[in-house]
Design an enzyme around this catalytic site. Sequence first.
Site, PDB file in Angstrom:
ATOM      1  N   PRO A 118       0.931  -1.348   0.154  1.00 58.17           N
ATOM      2  CA  PRO A 118      -0.054  -0.053   0.015  1.00 58.17           C
ATOM      3  C   PRO A 118       0.821   1.043   0.108  1.00 58.17           C
ATOM      4  CG  PRO A 118       0.165  -1.066   2.279  1.00 58.17           C
ATOM      5  CD  PRO A 118       0.952  -2.071   1.141  1.00 58.17           C
ATOM      6  N   ALA A 128       0.554   5.507  -0.733  1.00 55.56           N
ATOM      7  CA  ALA A 128      -0.617   6.619  -0.678  1.00 55.56           C
ATOM      8  C   ALA A 128      -0.397   7.755  -1.942  1.00 55.56           C
ATOM      9  CB  ALA A 128      -0.245   7.500   0.624  1.00 55.56           C
ATOM     10  N   SER A 184      -4.067   1.544  -0.730  1.00 52.36           N
ATOM     11  CA  SER A 184      -3.687   2.338   0.771  1.00 52.36           C
ATOM     12  C   SER A 184      -4.909   3.079   1.121  1.00 52.36           C
ATOM     13  CB  SER A 184      -2.682   3.247   0.340  1.00 52.36           C
ATOM     14  OG  SER A 184      -2.786   4.589   1.286  1.00 52.36           O
ATOM     15  N   GLN A 239      -5.521  -1.610   2.667  1.00 47.32           N
ATOM     16  CA  GLN A 239      -4.847  -1.183   3.751  1.00 47.32           C
ATOM     17  C   GLN A 239      -5.406  -0.248   4.490  1.00 47.32           C
ATOM     18  OE1 GLN A 239      -3.254   2.253   4.126  1.00 47.32           O
ATOM     19  NE2 GLN A 239      -2.806   1.556   6.337  1.00 47.32           N
ATOM     20  N   TYR A 259      -5.879   2.174   7.860  1.00 48.48           N
ATOM     21  CA  TYR A 259      -5.434   2.973   9.248  1.00 48.48           C
ATOM     22  C   TYR A 259      -6.702   2.913  10.371  1.00 48.48           C
ATOM     23  CZ  TYR A 259      -0.905   4.461   7.134  1.00 48.48           C
ATOM     24  OH  TYR A 259       0.239   4.878   6.563  1.00 48.48           O
ATOM     25  N   THR A 293      -2.379  -1.146   9.500  1.00 52.60           N
ATOM     26  CA  THR A 293      -0.948  -0.930   9.788  1.00 52.60           C
ATOM     27  C   THR A 293      -0.968  -0.624  11.183  1.00 52.60           C
ATOM     28  OG1 THR A 293      -0.980  -0.200   7.686  1.00 52.60           O
ATOM     29  CG2 THR A 293       0.850   0.888   9.122  1.00 52.60           C
ATOM     30  N   ARG A 336       9.922  12.717   8.104  1.00 57.60           N
ATOM     31  CA  ARG A 336      10.663  12.955   6.769  1.00 57.60           C
ATOM     32  C   ARG A 336      10.928  14.177   6.583  1.00 57.60           C
ATOM     33  NH1 ARG A 336       6.414   8.504   6.868  1.00 57.60           N
ATOM     34  NH2 ARG A 336       5.205   9.696   5.295  1.00 57.60           N
ATOM     35  N   LYS A 348       0.342  -5.205   9.509  1.00 54.62           N
ATOM     36  CA  LYS A 348       1.362  -4.853   8.917  1.00 54.62           C
ATOM     37  C   LYS A 348       2.284  -3.845   9.774  1.00 54.62           C
ATOM     38  CE  LYS A 348       2.829  -2.166   4.850  1.00 54.62           C
ATOM     39  NZ  LYS A 348       3.335  -0.729   5.141  1.00 54.62           N
ATOM     40  N   HIS A 400       7.795   0.183   7.223  1.00 53.48           N
ATOM     41  CA  HIS A 400       7.327   1.329   6.288  1.00 53.48           C
ATOM     42  C   HIS A 400       8.116   1.937   5.321  1.00 53.48           C
ATOM     43  CE1 HIS A 400       3.050   3.427   7.204  1.00 53.48           C
ATOM     44  NE2 HIS A 400       3.569   4.210   5.931  1.00 53.48           N
ATOM     45  N   ARG A 422      10.171   4.575   6.885  1.00 54.75           N
ATOM     46  CA  ARG A 422       9.705   6.089   6.911  1.00 54.75           C
ATOM     47  C   ARG A 422       9.244   6.297   8.216  1.00 54.75           C
ATOM     48  NH1 ARG A 422       8.148   7.792   1.667  1.00 54.75           N
ATOM     49  NH2 ARG A 422       6.091   8.705   2.154  1.00 54.75           N
ATOM     50  N   GLY A 434      12.812  -2.604   0.618  1.00 53.31           N
ATOM     51  CA  GLY A 434      14.092  -2.680  -0.007  1.00 53.31           C
ATOM     52  C   GLY A 434      14.036  -3.911  -1.072  1.00 53.31           C
ATOM     53  N   ARG A 461      14.187  -5.262  -4.338  1.00 49.75           N
ATOM     54  CA  ARG A 461      14.568  -4.602  -5.775  1.00 49.75           C
ATOM     55  C   ARG A 461      14.811  -5.608  -6.796  1.00 49.75           C
ATOM     56  NH1 ARG A 461      12.115  -1.705  -3.100  1.00 49.75           N
ATOM     57  NH2 ARG A 461      12.284   0.566  -2.468  1.00 49.75           N
ATOM     58  N   ARG A 489       7.987   1.629  -3.007  1.00 49.55           N
ATOM     59  CA  ARG A 489       8.413   2.618  -4.231  1.00 49.55           C
ATOM     60  C   ARG A 489       8.497   2.349  -5.584  1.00 49.55           C
ATOM     61  NH1 ARG A 489      11.118   3.125   0.757  1.00 49.55           N
ATOM     62  NH2 ARG A 489      11.030   5.011   1.660  1.00 49.55           N
TER      63      ARG A 489
HETATM   64  C1  LIG Z   1       5.098   6.977  -0.778  1.00 51.75           C
HETATM   65  C2  LIG Z   1       4.975   6.030   0.104  1.00 51.75           C
HETATM   66  C3  LIG Z   1       3.627   5.775   0.780  1.00 51.75           C
HETATM   67  C4  LIG Z   1       3.244   4.829   1.556  1.00 51.75           C
HETATM   68  N1  LIG Z   1       2.001   4.686   2.005  1.00 51.75           N
HETATM   69  C5  LIG Z   1       1.647   3.875   2.826  1.00 51.75           C
HETATM   70  C6  LIG Z   1       0.334   3.765   3.694  1.00 51.75           C
HETATM   71  O1  LIG Z   1      -0.708   4.429   2.976  1.00 51.75           O
HETATM   72  N2  LIG Z   1      -0.031   2.597   4.222  1.00 51.75           N
HETATM   73  C7  LIG Z   1       0.913   1.910   4.574  1.00 51.75           C
HETATM   74  O2  LIG Z   1       0.621   1.153   5.389  1.00 51.75           O
HETATM   75  N3  LIG Z   1       2.284   1.829   4.268  1.00 51.75           N
HETATM   76  C8  LIG Z   1       2.493   2.864   3.247  1.00 51.75           C
HETATM   77  N4  LIG Z   1       3.892   3.020   2.861  1.00 51.75           N
HETATM   78  C9  LIG Z   1       4.680   1.812   3.107  1.00 51.75           C
HETATM   79  C10 LIG Z   1       4.727   0.696   2.160  1.00 51.75           C
HETATM   80  O3  LIG Z   1       3.521   0.013   2.152  1.00 51.75           O
HETATM   81  C11 LIG Z   1       5.695  -0.118   2.206  1.00 51.75           C
HETATM   82  O4  LIG Z   1       5.842  -0.665   3.681  1.00 51.75           O
HETATM   83  C12 LIG Z   1       7.056   0.222   1.759  1.00 51.75           C
HETATM   84  O5  LIG Z   1       7.216   1.275   0.987  1.00 51.75           O
HETATM   85  C13 LIG Z   1       7.904  -0.852   1.449  1.00 51.75           C
HETATM   86  O6  LIG Z   1       9.222  -0.489   1.349  1.00 51.75           O
HETATM   87  P1  LIG Z   1       9.880  -0.424  -0.289  1.00 51.75           P
HETATM   88  O7  LIG Z   1       9.566   1.118  -0.624  1.00 51.75           O
HETATM   89  O8  LIG Z   1      11.526  -0.100   0.097  1.00 51.75           O
HETATM   90  O9  LIG Z   1       9.592  -1.346  -1.307  1.00 51.75           O
HETATM   91  C14 LIG Z   1       4.380   3.820   2.020  1.00 51.75           C
HETATM   92  C15 LIG Z   1       5.490   3.838   1.531  1.00 51.75           C
HETATM   93  C16 LIG Z   1       5.759   5.027   0.439  1.00 51.75           C
HETATM   94  C17 LIG Z   1       7.399   4.881  -0.082  1.00 51.75           C
END
Ligand SMILES: Cc1cc2nc3c(=O)[nH]c(=O)nc-3n(C[C@H](O)[C@H](O)[C@H](O)COP(=O)(O)O)c2cc1C
Length: 357
Positions: free
Chosen positions: A77, A79, A106, A126, A128, A154, A163, A230, A254, A257, A287, A289, A309
């Site tokens: 998920p 956003a 998301s 997903q 919240y 989550t 951030r 999650k 996350h 993040r 991570g 990739r 991402r």
């Molecule tokens: C831009 C962005 C937005 C995200 N939004 C959500 C979200 O709305 N809900 C959530 O549970 N995780 C969110 N995540 C986390 C992702 O679900 C996921 O855990 C994470 O991106 C995995 O790592 P990766 O980007 O290295 O693949 C977000 C991540 C990014 C990069």
Amino acid sequence: MTPQNLIDAEAFARRRLPKSIYDYYRSGAWDEISLGRNREAYGELELHPRVLVDVSKRDRSTTLLGTATSMPILAAPTAFHRLAHPDGEAATARALADLNTIMVLSSLSTTTVEEVTAAGGPVWFQLYANRDAAITRALVDRVVAAGCKAIMLTADTPVWGVRERDVRNGFHLPPGVGAANLANLDPEGEARSRQGSGMGQAFDWMLHPALSWKELESICAWSPVPVLLKGLCRGDDAARAIDSGCAGVVVSNHGGRQLDTVPATISVLPEVVEAVAGRGLVLVDGGVRRGTDVLKAIALGADAVQIGRPQLWGLACDGERGVRGIFEHLDHELDLAMALTGCPSLEAISADLVRRR
Ligand SMILES: Cc1cc2nc3c(=O)[nH]c(=O)nc-3n(C[C@H](O)[C@H](O)[C@H](O)COP(=O)(O)O)c2cc1C
């Protein structure tokens, strides 16, 4: 020129996106140590391939909580897809439907859940959890009615991580981009999210800092579809999630993040797999990739992985086609990694293939 791999895709997307949007997508919390570790930890794991196995036919399909997928790779998920492309989550959904793999939508989607499920592919939602249980329940009822087959709650977000790039950029949502599934649930909160400030404060209204195990038990009890938790990185939390009624867990920080300096998710995956002990599904993200990353995660006990991402980079590069390219490419790399390690099926990917360097 088209991107050669998922890492390349980020460089392509960076050239196409406004700086503040690229920064919002790519950044991690504080010093971004966990963001880096998620990726580095895969490099620390070595593969010890088996040879002379018949790998002329290879199968990467699987079934997760009753949902059949063509590959063990899900869209995590993420956003606000409309920041990357005007078609937003609808484009992502079409790409994933085409490939028949699961999109986890998301809570902060810029496209309605109904438009996303209309693409016809498998969709999970997903969640919240909201401070107001009635809002949470109304949202779950809506997404289940729209066709979502599981809920991914989550847990790592009682408050927003910081951030600093977003704070520096004064990042906020542009006009016409908003949380499409939340507007009618809490119009006041949604309106507040438009006030120009870092994203943190803007969406504070929809987080639930008092969310507890007791509430998780209750959500699992009333949810008409299976619930996954999650955003955990400890075996004891994973065991408790399953004891609370969850059908599975997602090892996730996350994407680095939320809390910085937490471990790389692939490092804690074995502890979680041991604690769950086959009583539920285990997914991992952060991570991933390369096809070899997917293979390592499965070898260490994950049922599937999620990518965050990279789907946004694909979307920014070329909309629906770009997202499809990202998943096709990673799936193709996994296929090659399976062939080269002597694994004709996902079941054949065993723990002995992976050793720490
Ligand atoms: C831009 C962005 C937005 C995200 N939004 C959500 C979200 O709305 N809900 C959530 O549970 N995780 C969110 N995540 C986390 C992702 O679900 C996921 O855990 C994470 O991106 C995995 O790592 P990766 O980007 O290295 O693949 C977000 C991540 C990014 C990069």
